[in-house]
Design a protein around this motif. Structure first.
Motif, PDB file in Angstrom:
ATOM      1  N   PHE A 126      58.036   5.090  70.784  1.00  0.00           N
ATOM      2  CA  PHE A 126      59.298   4.762  70.120  1.00  0.00           C
ATOM      3  C   PHE A 126      59.700   5.876  69.157  1.00  0.00           C
ATOM      4  O   PHE A 126      60.857   6.339  69.164  1.00  0.00           O
ATOM      5  N   ILE A 127      58.758   6.305  68.324  1.00  0.00           N
ATOM      6  CA  ILE A 127      59.072   7.338  67.319  1.00  0.00           C
ATOM      7  C   ILE A 127      59.471   8.636  67.987  1.00  0.00           C
ATOM      8  O   ILE A 127      60.487   9.266  67.626  1.00  0.00           O
TER       9      ILE A 127
ATOM     10  N   ARG B  80      63.243  10.341  67.761  1.00  0.00           N
ATOM     11  CA  ARG B  80      63.313  11.628  67.067  1.00  0.00           C
ATOM     12  C   ARG B  80      63.672  12.762  68.017  1.00  0.00           C
ATOM     13  O   ARG B  80      64.027  13.854  67.561  1.00  0.00           O
ATOM     14  N   GLY B  81      63.582  12.523  69.301  1.00  0.00           N
ATOM     15  CA  GLY B  81      63.879  13.574  70.268  1.00  0.00           C
ATOM     16  C   GLY B  81      65.320  13.646  70.702  1.00  0.00           C
ATOM     17  O   GLY B  81      65.670  14.533  71.496  1.00  0.00           O
TER      18      GLY B  81
ATOM     19  N   THR C 197      74.137  11.319  70.053  1.00  0.00           N
ATOM     20  CA  THR C 197      73.795  10.758  71.358  1.00  0.00           C
ATOM     21  C   THR C 197      73.442   9.284  71.236  1.00  0.00           C
ATOM     22  O   THR C 197      73.807   8.463  72.084  1.00  0.00           O
ATOM     23  N   VAL C 198      72.735   8.938  70.173  1.00  0.00           N
ATOM     24  CA  VAL C 198      72.375   7.536  69.933  1.00  0.00           C
ATOM     25  C   VAL C 198      73.634   6.694  69.752  1.00  0.00           C
ATOM     26  O   VAL C 198      73.746   5.584  70.293  1.00  0.00           O
TER      27      VAL C 198
ATOM     28  N   PHE D 178      67.328   4.746  64.840  1.00  0.00           N
ATOM     29  CA  PHE D 178      67.182   6.195  64.714  1.00  0.00           C
ATOM     30  C   PHE D 178      66.555   6.567  63.373  1.00  0.00           C
ATOM     31  O   PHE D 178      65.591   7.338  63.307  1.00  0.00           O
ATOM     32  N   THR D 179      67.087   6.016  62.293  1.00  0.00           N
ATOM     33  CA  THR D 179      66.554   6.341  60.967  1.00  0.00           C
ATOM     34  C   THR D 179      65.167   5.750  60.769  1.00  0.00           C
ATOM     35  O   THR D 179      64.324   6.341  60.084  1.00  0.00           O
TER      36      THR D 179
END
Length: 506
Positions: free
Chosen positions: A336-337, A341-342, A347-348, A379-380
């Motif tokens: 998930f992380i 982060r990628g 985009t999110v 995302f955050t």
């Protein structure tokens, strides 16, 4: 002997006066010790003064000295009418200030936004002042009660049920999703080379959905019976309160220690009932204002505050999961992380706004603003997980071992010993992420949400205020707003750091 002592160790003349110590405080001390104490510092001081001269002075002239403060249209901000080179056009900001704060929110309903902001400030300020009491009650009101109240204030509308009905609806939605997935797999089995395997998997998924349907049938039947009553909201509220209160009473120790949990639960549901009655949520509530009419500073605060509040618990859970001893939890947390982060935030936002509805059942839809909030929170949260993990890594193993020797469980050790120390270590990183998130809210304008900058750009299209300095004035005003919020968060984080580390000596 006395002559030798007197001549050898007794001074015959006075010591000469020593020079006065160099002043190291105040402006003179700063000049002597920091700014002009070496050729390199002298050169850097001169360069710094030149930078200030060519940046601060023009900014002050534009914003204050050469600015126009009164006027009713663009004519007041034109050089030929003002008689001098016009700087900032502040009448434009005065005219567009409601749009910059509320966006396109209906003017007759803007009192709801004001009330929500006042409630937020009234609940947040006592949390930020350490000396004020009742932090637990205040935190519960701000993090649990206020989001629901703010939603109905800003969005409007009412409710047709409560906890039991909502739970039944979510379970029914989950069941429909499973059945739909089974039907999709069965449809693929007709054209695939592995048709028998897909046919088997499709029927198994469909059977699982049927099983879940019969498992939740009593709850859905109860929901239908509640909806047939004359007061579905109040009946559902009473049944939910009874179930939750009795569960808390039993889990809290029954007659020995469950009284406190029972009293807290009843008090909470009474407060919820009062809010429902005052806001008229059982009879339609307030007029609905769609989120596509929200804008300006309202959207910026909603997105940033929601992202800040929800990302920290997500980050803590992921950080603990990444350090877990259970492989499935650890692998899921790492995946998930690394996934979130990628990919960039833009985009999110595109995925959450335009792609997420494709994965939802046909009878279920999510508001555009809510989709953006979910994407930003996830995302955050991935970034916050790494911040928290850094704090967890800084805690010596002896802390956990000592807690285990005292008989504390893993949950109590983490919640009472390890996590508080870890969060104290990473306060600068957490606040840095919060500040970055507050500024990144401007990206939501890409997905048709008008935040502060989006509303500002929309206001530029008004020909009534089309002047050469309009755009510069608007961006300067937005920059001041962002700076005030970000600088406030930065200074408060320094205050918290000093207070939590007051027992340490540097």
């Amino acid at each position: 002997m006395s002559d030798i002592t007197a001549s050898s160790f007794v001074r015959q003349d006075l010591v000469s006066e020593r020079p006065a110590p160099i002043k190291t405080s105040g402006l003179v001390g700063l000049l002597r010790t920091r700014l002009l104490n070496s050729p390199t510092n002298i050169l850097l001081t001169i360069v710094g003064l030149l930078l200030l001269w060519f940046t601060i002075i023009p900014s002050v002239r534009f914003l204050v000295v050469d600015a126009v403060w009164t006027g009713s249209d663009r004519g007041a901000c034109l050089t030929e009418n003002a008689g001098f080179a016009v700087g900032a056009c502040w009448p434009y900001i005065q005219a567009k200030l409601p749009q910059l704060i509320y966006g396109f929110y209906p003017e007759a309903e803007r009192w709801r936004v004001d009330l929500a902001l006042i409630l937020a400030a009234a609940l947040l300020l006592p949390l930020l002042i350490p000396r004020l009491p009742a932090k637990g009650l205040n935190a519960g009101l701000f993090f649990l009660a206020f989001p629901a109240v703010a939603f109905f204030l800003l969005h409007g509308g009412g409710i047709t049920g409560f906890g039991l009905s909502w739970t039944a609806g979510l379970l029914e939605l989950f069941d429909d999703s499973i059945v739909s997935a089974g039907q999709v797999v069965l449809g693929l089995s007709g054209t695939s080379a592995i048709a028998p395997l897909l046919w088997l998997i499709g029927h198994l998924i469909t059977l699982l959905g049927v099983a879940i349907h019969w498992l939740i049938f009593p709850l859905t039947w109860l929901r239908d019976q509640i909806q047939q009553t004359g007061q579905p909201v109040w009946v559902d509220l009473v049944l939910t309160a009874a179930f939750v209160s009795l569960t808390g009473f039993v889990l809290g120790g029954g007659m020995r220690g469950g009284g406190r949990a029972l009293g807290s639960s009843i008090a909470t549901f009474v407060a919820v009932a009062i809010i429902i009655k005052l806001m008229g949520l059982d009879h339609g509530g307030l007029p609905i204002v769609a989120t596509n009419l929200w804008g300006g500073l309202l959207v910026t605060l909603v997105v940033s505050v929601t992202g800040i509040v929800t990302s920290l618990p997500i980050g803590i859970a992921l950080a603990l999961g990444r350090r877990a001893s259970i492989p499935l939890i650890r692998i899921f947390s790492i995946a998930f992380i690394e996934f979130w982060r990628g990919v960039p935030l833009i985009t999110v936002l595109f995925f959450a706004t335009y792609m997420l509805p494709l994965f939802l059942p046909g009878n279920f839809s999510v508001d555009g603003l809510v989709r953006a909030l979910i994407g930003i929170a996830l995302f955050t949260g991935a970034y916050q997980a790494e911040n928290v993990r850094g704090g967890l890594a800084a805690i010596p193993r002896g802390q956990s071992e000592a807690a285990a020797a005292l008989g504390l469980s893993w949950w109590k050790t983490t919640a009472l010993i390890v996590l508080p120390q870890a969060l104290r270590h990473v306060i600068p990183n957490l606040v840095n992420s919060f500040i970055s998130l507050f500024k990144d809210t401007s990206l939501v304008s890409i997905v048709a949400l008008f935040d502060l900058l989006g509303s500002l750009r929309a206001s530029f299209s008004d020909p009534k205020w089309a002047t050469p300095s309009t755009a510069f004035t608007g961006f300067a005003f937005a920059g001041i707003i962002y700076f005030l919020f970000c600088f406030g968060m930065s200074r408060y984080s320094l205050f918290v750091e000093r207070r939590l580390n007051a027992h340490r000596r540097n």
